[in-house]
Design a protein around this motif. Sequence first.
Motif, PDB file in Angstrom:
ATOM      1  N   LYS A 145       1.220  -1.107  -0.371  1.00 36.29           N
ATOM      2  CA  LYS A 145       0.270   0.564  -0.333  1.00 36.29           C
ATOM      3  C   LYS A 145       0.791   1.264   0.143  1.00 36.29           C
ATOM      4  N   THR A 146       1.765   1.346   1.477  1.00 30.86           N
ATOM      5  CA  THR A 146       2.944   2.494   1.139  1.00 30.86           C
ATOM      6  C   THR A 146       3.058   2.544  -0.832  1.00 30.86           C
ATOM      7  N   LEU A 147       3.843   1.587  -1.487  1.00 31.43           N
ATOM      8  CA  LEU A 147       4.566   1.782  -2.129  1.00 31.43           C
ATOM      9  C   LEU A 147       3.719   2.337  -2.985  1.00 31.43           C
ATOM     10  N   GLU A 148       2.476   2.011  -3.115  1.00 28.29           N
ATOM     11  CA  GLU A 148       1.232   2.052  -4.250  1.00 28.29           C
ATOM     12  C   GLU A 148       1.572   3.813  -4.104  1.00 28.29           C
ATOM     13  N   GLU A 149       1.646   4.790  -3.403  1.00 24.07           N
ATOM     14  CA  GLU A 149       1.759   6.180  -3.396  1.00 24.07           C
ATOM     15  C   GLU A 149       2.511   6.405  -1.731  1.00 24.07           C
ATOM     16  N   PRO A 150       3.842   6.903  -2.515  1.00 19.12           N
ATOM     17  CA  PRO A 150       4.405   7.103  -1.326  1.00 19.12           C
ATOM     18  C   PRO A 150       5.112   8.633  -1.836  1.00 19.12           C
ATOM     19  N   ALA A 210       9.720  10.231  -0.381  1.00 21.22           N
ATOM     20  CA  ALA A 210      10.448   8.943   0.103  1.00 21.22           C
ATOM     21  C   ALA A 210      11.149   8.565  -0.373  1.00 21.22           C
ATOM     22  N   ILE A 211      11.561   7.396  -0.323  1.00 16.87           N
ATOM     23  CA  ILE A 211      12.233   6.495  -1.219  1.00 16.87           C
ATOM     24  C   ILE A 211      12.862   5.508  -0.354  1.00 16.87           C
ATOM     25  N   PHE A 212      12.040   4.146  -1.555  1.00 14.21           N
ATOM     26  CA  PHE A 212      12.536   2.696  -0.342  1.00 14.21           C
ATOM     27  C   PHE A 212      13.514   1.631  -1.116  1.00 14.21           C
TER      28      PHE A 212
END
Length: 378
Positions: free
Chosen positions: A143-148, A152-154
């Motif tokens: 979910k977080t990766l869908e709209e960071p 933010a960089i993962f």
Amino acid sequence: MENLVLYRKYRPQLFSEVAGQDHIIQTLSNSIKSGHVSHAYLFSGTRGCGKTTTARIMAKALNCLNRKDGDAEPCGKCSSCLEIAGGNSMDLIEIDAASHRGIDDIRELRDGIKYVPAKSKYKVFIIDECHQLSKDAANALLKTLEEPPSHAIFILATTELHKMLPTIISRCQRFDFRKLRLDELVARLKDLAKRENVKIEKAALELVALNAGGSVRDAESLLGQVISFGSKEREREIKAGDIRDILGIVEIKLVGDLIDLIKDKKTAEAVSFIGRVSDRGYDLQEFAKSTIGYLRQGLIMALSGLNDSESASLLSASGLTPEEFARLKQQTAGLKIDQLKKVIELFLAAQEKIRYSPIPQLPLELAVIESCQNSGQN
Ligand SMILES: Nc1ncnc2c1ncn2[C@@H]1O[C@H](COP(=O)(O)OP(=O)(O)OP(=O)(O)O)[C@@H](O)[C@H]1O
Ligand SMILES: [Mg+2]
Ligand SMILES: [Zn+2]
């Protein structure tokens, strides 16, 4: 004696210091130079090959206060670089998913992610061993990766890509870190030995590299052991012969003796030979590993047919002395390729079983019996 932790001391701090992953380093530094960075990266690959290292260099480069447009390398001197190097940057969050695998850990991360970075351009999240997240946690991460948020960089790292959610993988720009080749490992070890002011012959470095299974960390950690051992006599050059004992490497002569018994179909003697190896306190898995490695050299030799120059280069990569090499060559000549293959397979299977066997030496004994039945001129 204190073991010198080389792999901490010499962790690369610049892209240019990362060995063996040229295609990855090039792509990452290009994206930093051009400012086109992705919000999610996935670093996969075997252990100790530079995933965490590269992730930290990325974080440094992204947030470096002195880096000019068109450059990729972090300066290493600004407050941001220094904080990251010292492990106390507010804007680099490292999560070890092996120990923080639950939904609450990821929720905490999601709650924190809204806040803008404390003092840098980006908030970088490195999630190590990402495949270990629980199912719920992985879904929350998705979910977080869908709209960071744009700050933010993962960077996700994993040794087991196949255990990751495909939906997470597809959200990330993916890089596969590879094992290093023997010559690359040797070059790295040579460099560290020089920086440590230690004299060590090339054959010894090769032996260390051979035992590292392609992992730079393992190679460096073995080198640390070797150096701590040799440090009593700093002036003396460390030789390959010294290293076998330190690394607990099974004497090749012993392996060679076993192969002779198998080749001559001396089943009873071969079985009691295993008993003696076990009684002498050798780690049987290590013994099986050495036997497999030895026979594999033999197989390569048999397949290549071997002219003199090929022979010489195989010898230098084998970690064997010329006498041991000659013996292997002669043993190999007495076995057909199919037989060699079969014996290797038997020892591979035995090596797996040793750990779970009620009698640790039994799998090797069985492998030896079957090998004897399969070998020699029928
Ligand atoms: N490609 C490399 N070039 C130079 N040194 C390396 C490289 N890979 C690993 N090392 C050395 O090994 C150490 C550990 O590397 P790193 O933590 O980056 O491995 P990793 O891929 O994250 O491993 P793991 O999967 O076990 O977490 C580093 O500190 C460095 O000394
Ligand atoms: Mg790591
Ligand atoms: Zn900097």
